[in-house]
Design an enzyme around this catalytic site. Structure first.
Site, PDB file in Angstrom:
ATOM      1  N   GLU A  17     -17.440  -6.984  -2.273  1.00  0.00           N
ATOM      2  CA  GLU A  17     -18.193  -5.758  -2.586  1.00  0.00           C
ATOM      3  C   GLU A  17     -17.766  -5.181  -3.936  1.00  0.00           C
ATOM      4  O   GLU A  17     -16.585  -5.184  -4.275  1.00  0.00           O
ATOM      5  CB  GLU A  17     -17.940  -4.721  -1.485  1.00  0.00           C
ATOM      6  CG  GLU A  17     -18.685  -3.410  -1.702  1.00  0.00           C
ATOM      7  CD  GLU A  17     -18.878  -2.667  -0.396  1.00  0.00           C
ATOM      8  OE1 GLU A  17     -19.379  -3.277   0.578  1.00  0.00           O
ATOM      9  OE2 GLU A  17     -18.520  -1.485  -0.340  1.00  0.00           O
ATOM     10  N   ALA A  51     -23.033   7.866  -4.113  1.00  0.00           N
ATOM     11  CA  ALA A  51     -23.386   9.057  -3.324  1.00  0.00           C
ATOM     12  C   ALA A  51     -24.215   9.966  -4.232  1.00  0.00           C
ATOM     13  O   ALA A  51     -23.877  10.179  -5.379  1.00  0.00           O
ATOM     14  CB  ALA A  51     -22.128   9.753  -2.855  1.00  0.00           C
ATOM     15  N   HIS A  77     -27.059  -1.996  -1.687  1.00  0.00           N
ATOM     16  CA  HIS A  77     -27.029  -0.871  -0.752  1.00  0.00           C
ATOM     17  C   HIS A  77     -28.098   0.140  -1.182  1.00  0.00           C
ATOM     18  O   HIS A  77     -28.400   0.270  -2.372  1.00  0.00           O
ATOM     19  CB  HIS A  77     -25.668  -0.165  -0.790  1.00  0.00           C
ATOM     20  CG  HIS A  77     -24.528  -0.999  -0.282  1.00  0.00           C
ATOM     21  ND1 HIS A  77     -23.388  -0.441   0.257  1.00  0.00           N
ATOM     22  CD2 HIS A  77     -24.357  -2.343  -0.219  1.00  0.00           C
ATOM     23  CE1 HIS A  77     -22.550  -1.410   0.617  1.00  0.00           C
ATOM     24  NE2 HIS A  77     -23.108  -2.567   0.335  1.00  0.00           N
ATOM     25  N   ARG A 107     -28.095   5.775   5.688  1.00  0.00           N
ATOM     26  CA  ARG A 107     -28.509   7.165   5.511  1.00  0.00           C
ATOM     27  C   ARG A 107     -27.768   7.788   4.335  1.00  0.00           C
ATOM     28  O   ARG A 107     -28.323   8.562   3.560  1.00  0.00           O
ATOM     29  CB  ARG A 107     -28.222   7.970   6.776  1.00  0.00           C
ATOM     30  CG  ARG A 107     -28.782   9.379   6.699  1.00  0.00           C
ATOM     31  CD  ARG A 107     -28.116  10.309   7.672  1.00  0.00           C
ATOM     32  NE  ARG A 107     -26.710  10.506   7.343  1.00  0.00           N
ATOM     33  CZ  ARG A 107     -25.859  11.177   8.088  1.00  0.00           C
ATOM     34  NH1 ARG A 107     -26.259  11.725   9.211  1.00  0.00           N
ATOM     35  NH2 ARG A 107     -24.597  11.311   7.722  1.00  0.00           N
ATOM     36  N   GLY A 108     -26.477   7.477   4.203  1.00  0.00           N
ATOM     37  CA  GLY A 108     -25.653   8.145   3.190  1.00  0.00           C
ATOM     38  C   GLY A 108     -25.155   9.470   3.730  1.00  0.00           C
ATOM     39  O   GLY A 108     -25.595   9.931   4.794  1.00  0.00           O
ATOM     40  N   ALA A 125     -30.787   6.337   9.243  1.00  0.00           N
ATOM     41  CA  ALA A 125     -30.943   5.017   8.615  1.00  0.00           C
ATOM     42  C   ALA A 125     -32.054   4.203   9.282  1.00  0.00           C
ATOM     43  O   ALA A 125     -32.734   3.420   8.615  1.00  0.00           O
ATOM     44  CB  ALA A 125     -29.618   4.263   8.667  1.00  0.00           C
ATOM     45  N   HIS A 149     -18.755   6.951  14.441  1.00  0.00           N
ATOM     46  CA  HIS A 149     -19.092   7.681  13.215  1.00  0.00           C
ATOM     47  C   HIS A 149     -18.559   9.099  13.332  1.00  0.00           C
ATOM     48  O   HIS A 149     -18.609   9.693  14.414  1.00  0.00           O
ATOM     49  CB  HIS A 149     -20.618   7.676  13.017  1.00  0.00           C
ATOM     50  CG  HIS A 149     -21.047   8.283  11.707  1.00  0.00           C
ATOM     51  ND1 HIS A 149     -21.586   9.538  11.625  1.00  0.00           N
ATOM     52  CD2 HIS A 149     -20.975   7.810  10.439  1.00  0.00           C
ATOM     53  CE1 HIS A 149     -21.862   9.804  10.345  1.00  0.00           C
ATOM     54  NE2 HIS A 149     -21.498   8.778   9.611  1.00  0.00           N
ATOM     55  N   LYS A 165     -31.157   1.543  15.886  1.00  0.00           N
ATOM     56  CA  LYS A 165     -31.236   1.127  14.473  1.00  0.00           C
ATOM     57  C   LYS A 165     -31.482  -0.375  14.385  1.00  0.00           C
ATOM     58  O   LYS A 165     -32.353  -0.820  13.644  1.00  0.00           O
ATOM     59  CB  LYS A 165     -29.928   1.535  13.768  1.00  0.00           C
ATOM     60  CG  LYS A 165     -29.886   1.203  12.290  1.00  0.00           C
ATOM     61  CD  LYS A 165     -28.863   2.027  11.517  1.00  0.00           C
ATOM     62  CE  LYS A 165     -27.416   1.723  11.817  1.00  0.00           C
ATOM     63  NZ  LYS A 165     -26.507   2.475  10.930  1.00  0.00           N
ATOM     64  N   GLN A 176     -17.549  -0.395   9.181  1.00  0.00           N
ATOM     65  CA  GLN A 176     -16.636   0.471   8.425  1.00  0.00           C
ATOM     66  C   GLN A 176     -15.260  -0.192   8.451  1.00  0.00           C
ATOM     67  O   GLN A 176     -14.961  -0.962   9.373  1.00  0.00           O
ATOM     68  CB  GLN A 176     -16.595   1.852   9.104  1.00  0.00           C
ATOM     69  CG  GLN A 176     -15.712   2.889   8.456  1.00  0.00           C
ATOM     70  CD  GLN A 176     -16.116   3.175   7.021  1.00  0.00           C
ATOM     71  OE1 GLN A 176     -15.826   2.377   6.136  1.00  0.00           O
ATOM     72  NE2 GLN A 176     -16.774   4.301   6.807  1.00  0.00           N
TER      73      GLN A 176
HETATM   74  P1  FAD Z   1     -27.079   6.477  10.513  1.00  0.00           P
HETATM   75  O1  FAD Z   1     -27.136   5.133  11.131  1.00  0.00           O
HETATM   76  O2  FAD Z   1     -28.362   7.191  10.284  1.00  0.00           O
HETATM   77  O3  FAD Z   1     -26.106   7.372  11.397  1.00  0.00           O
HETATM   78  C1  FAD Z   1     -25.686   8.652  10.947  1.00  0.00           C
HETATM   79  C2  FAD Z   1     -25.273   9.507  12.142  1.00  0.00           C
HETATM   80  O4  FAD Z   1     -26.428   9.866  12.871  1.00  0.00           O
HETATM   81  C3  FAD Z   1     -24.362   8.768  13.123  1.00  0.00           C
HETATM   82  O5  FAD Z   1     -23.457   9.705  13.660  1.00  0.00           O
HETATM   83  C4  FAD Z   1     -25.330   8.269  14.186  1.00  0.00           C
HETATM   84  O6  FAD Z   1     -24.716   8.037  15.435  1.00  0.00           O
HETATM   85  C5  FAD Z   1     -26.326   9.419  14.210  1.00  0.00           C
HETATM   86  N1  FAD Z   1     -27.670   9.001  14.621  1.00  0.00           N
HETATM   87  C6  FAD Z   1     -28.321   7.888  14.245  1.00  0.00           C
HETATM   88  N2  FAD Z   1     -29.550   7.860  14.794  1.00  0.00           N
HETATM   89  C7  FAD Z   1     -29.689   8.994  15.517  1.00  0.00           C
HETATM   90  C8  FAD Z   1     -30.736   9.555  16.305  1.00  0.00           C
HETATM   91  N3  FAD Z   1     -31.898   8.927  16.496  1.00  0.00           N
HETATM   92  N4  FAD Z   1     -30.528  10.772  16.881  1.00  0.00           N
HETATM   93  C9  FAD Z   1     -29.348  11.438  16.731  1.00  0.00           C
HETATM   94  N5  FAD Z   1     -28.307  10.942  15.996  1.00  0.00           N
HETATM   95  C10 FAD Z   1     -28.473   9.732  15.392  1.00  0.00           C
HETATM   96  N6  FAD Z   1     -22.442   5.514   1.549  1.00  0.00           N
HETATM   97  C11 FAD Z   1     -22.973   5.594   0.293  1.00  0.00           C
HETATM   98  O7  FAD Z   1     -23.248   6.705  -0.186  1.00  0.00           O
HETATM   99  N7  FAD Z   1     -23.217   4.476  -0.449  1.00  0.00           N
HETATM  100  C12 FAD Z   1     -22.963   3.226   0.017  1.00  0.00           C
HETATM  101  O8  FAD Z   1     -23.193   2.225  -0.677  1.00  0.00           O
HETATM  102  C13 FAD Z   1     -22.390   3.089   1.327  1.00  0.00           C
HETATM  103  N8  FAD Z   1     -22.129   1.875   1.857  1.00  0.00           N
HETATM  104  C14 FAD Z   1     -21.635   1.771   3.130  1.00  0.00           C
HETATM  105  C15 FAD Z   1     -21.412   0.492   3.674  1.00  0.00           C
HETATM  106  C16 FAD Z   1     -20.889   0.366   4.963  1.00  0.00           C
HETATM  107  C17 FAD Z   1     -20.665  -1.020   5.537  1.00  0.00           C
HETATM  108  C18 FAD Z   1     -20.552   1.525   5.718  1.00  0.00           C
HETATM  109  C19 FAD Z   1     -19.949   1.382   7.091  1.00  0.00           C
HETATM  110  C20 FAD Z   1     -20.789   2.796   5.195  1.00  0.00           C
HETATM  111  C21 FAD Z   1     -21.334   2.940   3.901  1.00  0.00           C
HETATM  112  N9  FAD Z   1     -21.619   4.189   3.347  1.00  0.00           N
HETATM  113  C22 FAD Z   1     -22.149   4.284   2.073  1.00  0.00           C
HETATM  114  C23 FAD Z   1     -21.328   5.421   4.100  1.00  0.00           C
HETATM  115  C24 FAD Z   1     -22.535   5.883   4.952  1.00  0.00           C
HETATM  116  O9  FAD Z   1     -23.600   6.227   4.119  1.00  0.00           O
HETATM  117  C25 FAD Z   1     -22.076   7.094   5.777  1.00  0.00           C
HETATM  118  O10 FAD Z   1     -21.134   6.698   6.735  1.00  0.00           O
HETATM  119  C26 FAD Z   1     -23.178   7.939   6.433  1.00  0.00           C
HETATM  120  O11 FAD Z   1     -22.573   9.156   6.905  1.00  0.00           O
HETATM  121  C27 FAD Z   1     -23.886   7.291   7.617  1.00  0.00           C
HETATM  122  O12 FAD Z   1     -24.760   6.327   7.219  1.00  0.00           O
HETATM  123  P2  FAD Z   1     -25.483   5.375   8.302  1.00  0.00           P
HETATM  124  O13 FAD Z   1     -26.421   4.509   7.551  1.00  0.00           O
HETATM  125  O14 FAD Z   1     -24.475   4.738   9.171  1.00  0.00           O
HETATM  126  O15 FAD Z   1     -26.305   6.472   9.107  1.00  0.00           O
END
Ligand code: FAD
Length: 289
Positions: A17, A51, A77, A107-108, A125, A149, A165, A176
């Protein structure tokens, strides 16, 4: 080529990465880091999304350099919370024009100064995954969290939303960072029980300095095991020793994962080709066995 097709092939797949430069001036430095990493024959190199979305152009440029100039699979990403739906659509269009086939849909983190949730932004996301699916035949990855999370009090909820998802069109998952493999094995058991069958790439972060450990903890909320804390306590003030110990710790985690049947591993190499090279050197015979 799609990452999911590469992962289906026999053998061990190790990916790296990088993060994009904040300014155009920084492009060459990051590109050089990817050139060095490409020589190590990774399964793919992923490029993070800054971010706030401010570096989206550079994510696409670096991902294109990796794919089109170096001939290595790239994973761009893409986050959605910090941008409007229209902005996200235009990034997807740009990635498509550059021939990028693999997107990690995220989602970020929610920016502090915008109204969220908001009808003009994707909320989760999984909504971004659905959107990307409308724009073409992409291979889509997504994030998952072996320790849960940070926004969820209960792991069960996290896994339920993870299933939603994946069902919305995710091909593979990257975790993570974690520093205790048992947490990962426990997570795998739970998600398989929940019916999530997509390949999962454990994310291994080589911690090479005390400050990096602090940053990683703030970012991920991860738990550091006593064994790691002892390393930090003993070597944290000696940069060269800490780097060597951090590389050894990450290598040890990877060897344990491979010994337990894991075939795909993502290393958070963070623009450090020397760290990537040291780990790959440590694994040179192991990945052939
Ligand atoms: P989601 O999957 O949308 O989840 C976010 C939260 O919402 C979780 O608590 C989940 O349980 C909850 N949720 C999901 N769906 C629902 C629903 N239907 N109803 C209620 N709650 C729900 N960040 C950056 O800014 N740039 C990057 O390049 C980046 N790369 C990453 C790569 C990896 C492998 C990882 C693990 C994280 C990365 N992140 C990055 C961080 C990430 O953006 C954050 O952790 C963010 O807070 C969550 O993103 P997500 O896509 O997991 O969100």
């Amino acid at each position: 080529m799609k990452i999911i097709d590469r992962l289906k092939k026999d053998g061990i797949h190790i990916s790296f990465e990088v993060f994009p430069p904040k300014t155009d001036e920084g492009f060459d430095k990051v590109a050089t880091a990817t050139d060095e990493m490409a020589k190590l024959d990774p399964a793919f190199i992923s490029v993070t999304y800054g971010a706030g979305g401010g570096t989206s152009k550079n994510t696409a440029k670096i991902a294109s350099h990796i794919k089109n100039d170096l001939g290595v699979l790239s994973l761009a990403h893409l986050t959605c919370a910090s941008s409007t739906k229209e902005e996200v659509r235009s990034v997807i269009k740009n990635l498509k024009e550059l021939g990028i086939e693999n997107i990690l849909a995220l989602r970020g983190d929610i920016p502090p100064n915008v109204s969220f949730p908001d009808k003009d932004r994707f909320r989760y996301a999984y909504e971004l995954v659905e959107e990307i699916r409308k724009h073409g035949d992409f291979c889509i990855g997504a994030a998952c969290y072996p320790e849960g999370h940070v926004e969820n009090d209960h792991k069960e909820d996290d896994i339920r939303y993870l299933k939603q998802k994946v069902d919305s069109g995710v091909d593979f998952l990257t975790t993570q960072m974690f520093f205790d493999n048992d947490i990962h094995y426990n997570f795998l058991y739970r998600i398989r029980e929940a019916g999530i069958t997509a390949p999962v790439l454990p994310g291994i972060m080589p911690i090479t300095s005390a400050s990096q450990m602090k940053r990683s903890q703030e970012l991920s909320g991860t738990v550091f095991p006593r064994r790691f804390l002892a390393i930090l306590d003993r070597f944290g003030d000696s940069p060269a020793a800490m780097k060597q110990a951090g590389i050894a710790y990450a290598t040890d985690q990877i060897i344990d994962l491979l010994a337990n049947g894991v075939k795909n591993i993502h290393i958070y190499t963070m623009n450090k080709p020397d760290v990537a090279a040291a780990i790959m050197g440590n694994l040179s015979e192991i990945i052939k066995a």
